[in-house]
Write an enzyme that holds these catalytic residues in place. Sequence first.
Site, PDB file in Angstrom:
ATOM      1  CB  THR A  13       1.799  18.290  51.156  1.00 58.74           C
ATOM      2  OG1 THR A  13       2.135  18.996  52.347  1.00 58.74           O
ATOM      3  CG2 THR A  13       0.843  17.167  51.489  1.00 58.74           C
ATOM      4  CB  VAL A  14       0.997  17.945  46.141  1.00 59.51           C
ATOM      5  CG1 VAL A  14       0.549  17.229  44.870  1.00 59.51           C
ATOM      6  CG2 VAL A  14      -0.220  18.370  46.948  1.00 59.51           C
ATOM      7  CD  GLU A 129      -8.736  16.122  36.360  1.00 55.11           C
ATOM      8  OE1 GLU A 129      -8.982  15.886  35.178  1.00 55.11           O
ATOM      9  OE2 GLU A 129      -9.544  16.695  37.119  1.00 55.11           O
ATOM     10  CG  ASP A 201      -8.354  26.306  47.965  1.00 56.10           C
ATOM     11  OD1 ASP A 201      -7.263  26.248  47.363  1.00 56.10           O
ATOM     12  OD2 ASP A 201      -9.145  25.340  48.033  1.00 56.10           O
ATOM     13  CE  LYS A 205      -9.079  23.658  45.393  1.00 57.33           C
ATOM     14  NZ  LYS A 205      -9.251  23.117  46.751  1.00 57.33           N
ATOM     15  N   GLY A 302      -5.124  16.428  50.304  1.00 54.31           N
ATOM     16  CA  GLY A 302      -4.272  15.379  50.862  1.00 54.31           C
ATOM     17  C   GLY A 302      -3.214  14.957  49.873  1.00 54.31           C
TER      18      GLY A 302
HETATM   19  N1  HSE Z   1      -6.356  23.414  50.826  1.00 55.53           N
HETATM   20  C1  HSE Z   1      -7.019  22.709  49.780  1.00 55.53           C
HETATM   21  C2  HSE Z   1      -8.291  22.086  50.336  1.00 55.53           C
HETATM   22  C3  HSE Z   1      -6.125  21.659  49.218  1.00 55.53           C
HETATM   23  O1  HSE Z   1      -8.447  22.041  51.563  1.00 55.53           O
HETATM   24  O2  HSE Z   1      -9.129  21.674  49.579  1.00 55.53           O
HETATM   25  C4  HSE Z   1      -6.601  21.093  47.918  1.00 55.53           C
HETATM   26  O3  HSE Z   1      -6.680  22.049  46.916  1.00 55.53           O
END
Ligand code: HSE
Length: 438
Positions: A13-14, A129, A201, A205, A302
Site C-alpha cells: 500500500t505505502v 517520519e 501498533d 509508535k 492510508g
Molecule cells: N495500521 C496503522 C494505523 C497504519 O491504522 O494507524 C499506520 O501506521
Amino acid sequence: MAQVTLGLIGLGTVGTGVVRLLRENGDLIEKKTGIRFRLKRIADRGIREFREFALDGYELSESADAVLDDPEIEIAIELIGGYEPARTYLLQAIERGKHVVTANKALLARFGGEIFALADQVGVEVGFEGSVAGTVPIIRVLQDGLAANRIEKVAGIVNGTTNYILTKMTEEGLDYEPALAQATAAGFAEADPTLDVDGEDAAHKLAILATLAFGVRPEAKDIHVEGIRGLGQEDIRFARESGYVLKLLAIGRKTNGHVELRVHPALVPKTHPLASVRNEFNAVFVRGDASRETMYYGRGAGQMPTASAVLSDIIEIAERSLHDCRRPECRAAVRARKRSLYWSSDRFRPVDGIRSRYYLRFPIVDAPGAIGTLTTILGRHGVSIAAVHASIVDASANKGRIEILTHEALESAVKESCLEIGRTGILREKERLIRVEE
Ligand code: HSE
C-alpha cells in the site's frame, strides 16, 4: 541539476503510494528542491502481479538484493513491514553505505537501537517520519521544533484503524466487526489487524515517541497495552451521556524521574482537542517545559498520507547529503545535528503506580446492600468517588448496574478494590475499568 538515485523494497500500500507520488509530484519536488529523484529499482516478491499502473521506466525485481547490491542507489526505501527480512535488508543497506528510509514502526520499536547504532557507525541516515502518525510530522517536531524542551507529556491517537472503528461505533452505532472491515478495506489496517485492535501498533509508535521525547529505550514489557476489542455500545453510551468520547490513546508521561508508558482506551472530555480527532485521523499532543501544550494533527494511515511522510524523509536526507562537505569533521556535524539520540537515566513506572481518574462499571446482582458494599470497599482503599449511578438492567432477573467515576486515584488501589469487590459475590460479570484522560 543534482540527482539522487532511489531503490524501493516493498510495493504494498505505502510503497505504491511512494511510486505514485514520485510520478505525480516529481516535477514539483524537483522545482522546490533542485534535486531530481530517480527511482531506479523496485523490488517486491509479488511484482509480477502488480496491476495498478504500468511500471515502465523502473528496473523490477522479485528480490531485494537488486536494490541492496546496486552501488548507484543512495537511498534504500524499506516498506515491506514486519521484523524479518526487513531488519536484515535495512542493516545490509546501511552496511553498504546507503541512507535508509522506513515506515516500519514494529521494527524500529524492537530493533531501533541496533539500526541507529550501525547507521551512526557507518555515517548514514535513517529516516522514519512515516513510522508514527502517518503524515503528521511528529518526528521532526520532537527532533527539531521542540528540541529546546524537556518533554513532560506525549499523548496521542496514533492508530488510524482503531480511531476509525471507535468513530463509527460512536457516530453510526456500528458494531465492532463491520467497522473493522471498513477500516481494512480502506487500507488503514496492518496486514495483521490484531496489531491495530490489540493496541500493539500504537505501542510500537509510543516506543519511538518515548525514545525521542524522553531519551528512554522501552522494551515491550515497559509499555502497558490494552486494545479496543472488548469495548461495546455500553461503553459508548456512558461516554456520550457523561460528556466524554472514547479513544484509544498512547500516553507517555514523565514525573519525578520516572516515565510511564501506556496504550489503552480512555474517556476524553468532549472539550479536549483529542476528542474531535475522528476516523483515521491521528493527533499527538505534546507538552514541553517551555513550549507548554502543542498538538499536531493529520491523517495517520492510508496510502498517500504515509507516502507523503516517506517522501519528506527522502527529500530531507537527499538535501543534507548533497550539502555534506565531505570532510570528516563536517560529516560528523551533519550526522549529529539530525539523528543522534540522547539517553536519560529515567526509569519506567509500572501501570499500577500511575494516578488517574477511572470509570468503573459493575454488573451487580440486585441485592440489598450491594451499593454500600461496593462503595465501602473503594473508600477503604482510598479511592474517592466523584459520581455514582445505579440502575436496574433487568428487574425480573435481579440484574443491576453500578457506574462510578472516581477522583484521581492510585491504579493499584483501584484494582485491589475491584478484586475485593469480585470476592464478595455481588458481581454478575467482571467489572469494566476505563481510565479518564483529562
Ligand atoms: N495500521 C496503522 C494505523 C497504519 O491504522 O494507524 C499506520 O501506521
